[in-house]
Enzyme design. Structure first.
Site, mmCIF file in Angstrom:
data_model
loop_
_atom_site.group_PDB
_atom_site.id
_atom_site.type_symbol
_atom_site.label_atom_id
_atom_site.label_comp_id
_atom_site.label_asym_id
_atom_site.label_seq_id
_atom_site.Cartn_x
_atom_site.Cartn_y
_atom_site.Cartn_z
ATOM 1 N N ASP A 179 92.491 34.810 68.969
ATOM 2 C CA ASP A 179 92.093 33.726 68.053
ATOM 3 C C ASP A 179 90.629 33.846 67.629
ATOM 4 O O ASP A 179 90.164 33.098 66.769
ATOM 5 C CB ASP A 179 92.363 32.350 68.678
ATOM 6 C CG ASP A 179 93.786 31.892 68.428
ATOM 7 O OD1 ASP A 179 94.490 32.521 67.620
ATOM 8 O OD2 ASP A 179 94.208 30.897 69.051
ATOM 9 N N THR A 201 99.090 25.896 74.736
ATOM 10 C CA THR A 201 99.528 27.219 74.277
ATOM 11 C C THR A 201 99.058 28.326 75.201
ATOM 12 O O THR A 201 98.079 28.164 75.943
ATOM 13 C CB THR A 201 98.983 27.482 72.846
ATOM 14 O OG1 THR A 201 99.544 28.693 72.346
ATOM 15 C CG2 THR A 201 97.484 27.595 72.798
ATOM 16 N N SER A 256 90.683 27.337 67.161
ATOM 17 C CA SER A 256 92.099 26.977 67.279
ATOM 18 C C SER A 256 92.556 26.237 66.032
ATOM 19 O O SER A 256 91.747 25.639 65.323
ATOM 20 C CB SER A 256 92.289 26.076 68.503
ATOM 21 O OG SER A 256 93.629 25.650 68.588
ATOM 22 N N THR A 301 102.861 28.159 71.347
ATOM 23 C CA THR A 301 102.257 26.837 71.340
ATOM 24 C C THR A 301 103.342 25.754 71.375
ATOM 25 O O THR A 301 104.470 25.987 70.987
ATOM 26 C CB THR A 301 101.343 26.654 70.114
ATOM 27 O OG1 THR A 301 100.505 27.783 69.995
ATOM 28 C CG2 THR A 301 100.530 25.400 70.183
ATOM 29 N N GLY A 313 100.470 28.145 65.114
ATOM 30 C CA GLY A 313 99.264 28.764 64.573
ATOM 31 C C GLY A 313 98.712 27.939 63.415
ATOM 32 O O GLY A 313 98.690 26.699 63.465
HETATM 33 N N1 GLY Z 1 96.582 29.943 69.637
HETATM 34 C C1 GLY Z 1 96.816 29.316 68.394
HETATM 35 C C2 GLY Z 1 95.759 28.317 68.063
HETATM 36 O O1 GLY Z 1 95.149 27.754 68.957
HETATM 37 O O2 GLY Z 1 95.510 28.109 66.911
#
Ligand code: GLY
Length: 576
Positions: free
Chosen positions: A429, A405, A458, A387, A481
């Protein structure tokens, strides 16, 4: 399928002609890594100097903050490929000169053929399937998001940004330390996918080292095709067909129909008032906006400034306690609100003061689980390492906070043959089953179960803060994350409560708590005595992690802007 020819006119005023001829790219990376920059007309901050320079190049050509953000995003898709790219997605929160705020959702969608059973093997959920390989990817949304941003709010169109990015992909760029580290860490998995290995590793199969040049000819062709033919080339043409062919051959689910049905959703943002500031965040399928608003609301009844002044350890402990409570709610209540009932009353002030009532400023508390907001089945959000976060602003009044991301480093590790595009692993996710942790150690509920066309939950938290008159004050966001949510909270508290400058806020040591596992993580730059105080308050500690990478912009009292990029990576802020 491909044709690549750089039209000279697009390069005029662009990267090759004006700001950094190819020979000076390495020099620029070494010499111009300003982490903070102030200017009156336009600012940008990203994790990579070439992306920041792409943004500044669009400003110099007369573009606005939207044009600049689109160009920076496209450049990141070339030089920061482990974090984000055309095969991934993004969430953009933008402010227009009229003071409107739009939340544009370019998050990936689950394939139409996906279901929770897709990830079950021998009766058990298998997270390796949602993390690597053909079942890991959702339909990418970043290209549609950038196209829409550019067409609706930009002034230059996206061809300039695409051409700059294509040129760097074709000529190559010097690999920086984070990319080299990630190539080394993932080389064994990348080798399982011949196309990814061919493009991203040496012929010997070894990873490239920092300072060596990565050339991505296929990606340059893809960017040039987008410049010439538009996003239909991606969603209704050769790219969709090539991906569908790859998926069919390798046991994946994405089809040309998934691409044809992809759309960017324009969603009503989340807003809360904190110390008189309007803090605007991203709604579901992001959990960031809701949980940052929850945590700020829990803090609003407390004198955070005095608590930090008396004891920084107690201040950070307080933040960890609100993090726990918000993240426990995340695990139960949050998912794509187009599919799952997400209660609006998670933001109810009485509910949140009830949740905060059990906080003890001297002891870590055990948070058993999620709370029970009022009317939770009726008052719902209407359908409506790894990300990267970038931000731009201009004097006309546009502000962009864009987080994008492919999920974990290099996403699914699978590359679409001949296109140079790595596909995301955003299916991880989703919550594969209650209690099954994803790559970030997060658990979830049925609200975030896999369903055809659904967007995975997300943590991306692009955030814009306005004053009482609606004037722009601050934008921030992060990569990492779930640490995105907690890092954004800390940056907001540091600027709005503690009065720190944005660069000081970004440089400060961070903590993170995500409720489950019950661990308080902290960066090793945190003074040892503060960590000792955490232990004596009863926290289980997790030391030594770099917690997220953040960028931000503030508007100063004289009307100028200050952009700041994270000192943890070779990022750059710039201004004119
Ligand atoms: N892929 C990490 C998020 O969107 O939280």
């Amino acid at each position: 399928m491909h044709r690549r020819q750089f039209t000279q006119s697009l390069l005029v005023g662009g990267l090759a002609a004006t700001c950094w001829p190819c020979t000076s790219i390495a020099q620029l990376q070494k010499s111009d890594l300003a982490k903070v920059a102030t200017g009156r007309r336009a600012v940008a901050a990203t994790v990579h100097p070439l992306a920041t320079q792409a943004a500044m190049s669009e400003f110099r050509r007369g573009g606005n903050a939207i044009d600049a953000a689109v160009a920076a995003s496209l450049m990141l898709s070339v030089v920061d490929i482990h974090n984000s790219g055309l095969g991934g997605g993004g969430l953009a929160l933008i402010r227009t000169p009229k003071g409107e705020i739009f939340a544009l959702d370019g998050r990936e969608r689950a394939p139409l053929a996906a279901s929770p059973e897709t990830y079950i093997r021998n009766g058990q959920p298998d997270p390796s399937l949602s993390q690597t390989g053909p079942l890991a990817s959702g339909t990418p949304g970043l290209v549609a998001l950038l196209d829409q941003l550019s067409k609706k709010y930009g002034t230059l169109g996206w061809k300039g940004g695409l051409t700059l990015a294509a040129e760097v992909a074709a000529r190559g760029f010097p690999i920086d330390a984070p990319l080299a580290r990630n190539l080394t860490a993932n080389s064994v998995t990348l080798k399982k996918f011949p196309e990814s290995a061919r493009v991203l590793l040496k012929d010997s199969g070894e990873p490239w080292a920092a300072g060596e040049t990565l050339v991505q000819t296929d990606l340059a062709n893809t960017l040039e095709c987008l410049a010439q033919e538009g996003s239909d080339w991606f969603y209704r043409g050769p790219f969709a067909q090539a991906t569908a062919k790859l998926m069919k051959a390798s046991g994946g689910l994405l089809t040309a129909e998934d691409f044809r049905q992809y759309y960017v959703a324009n969603r009503p943002p989340i807003e809360c008032v904190y110390r008189g500031h309007r803090v605007v965040g991203f709604p579901p399928p992001s959990s960031g906006g809701i949980h940052i608003a929850q945590m700020l609301t829990m803090l609003s009844g407390m004198d955070v400034k005095s608590i930090f002044a008396e004891s920084p350890a107690r201040g950070l402990h307080l933040l960890a306690e609100v993090m726990k409570r918000a993240m426990a709610d995340r695990a139960h209540w949050l998912g794509d609100a187009d599919f799952a009932p997400v209660p609006r009353t998670l933001l109810d002030a009485n509910y949140l003061s009830g949740r905060a009532a059990s906080i003890d400023l001297k002891r870590s508390s055990v948070v058993q689980g999620h709370g029970q907001p009022p009317n939770s089945s009726e008052d719902l959000f209407a359908p409506g390492k790894h990300t990267t976060h970038l931000t731009t602003a201009d004097a006309e009044g546009y502000v962009v906070a864009l987080t994008q991301t492919v999920n974990t480093s290099f996403g699914s590790k699978m590359m679409v043959p001949g296109c140079g595009v790595l596909l995301n692993n955003e299916m991880d996710d989703f919550s594969l089953a209650p209690g099954v942790r994803n790559a970030f150690g997060l658990v979830g509920s049925a609200a975030n179960a896999v369903a055809p066309g659904k967007r995975p939950l997300s943590s991306m938290s692009p955030t814009i803060v306005l004053d009482g008159q609606g004037q722009f004050e601050l934008s921030c966001g992060a990569a990492g994350g779930p640490k995105i949510i907690t890092t954004t909270l800390q940056n907001l508290v540091r600027v709005l409560d503690l009065g720190q400058t944005i660069d000081a806020a970004l440089a400060s040591p961070r903590v993170h708590h995500q409720w489950s596992p019950d661990l308080l993580a902290y960066e090793d730059s945190l003074p040892a005595d503060i960590a000792q105080q955490f232990a004596s308050m009863g926290h289980q500690l997790d030391k030594g992690k770099t917690l997220a990478v953040a960028q931000g912009i503030t508007r100063n009292s004289d009307g100028s802007f200050t952009a700041a990029s994270d000192p943890r990576v070779p990022s750059q802020a710039a201004a004119v």
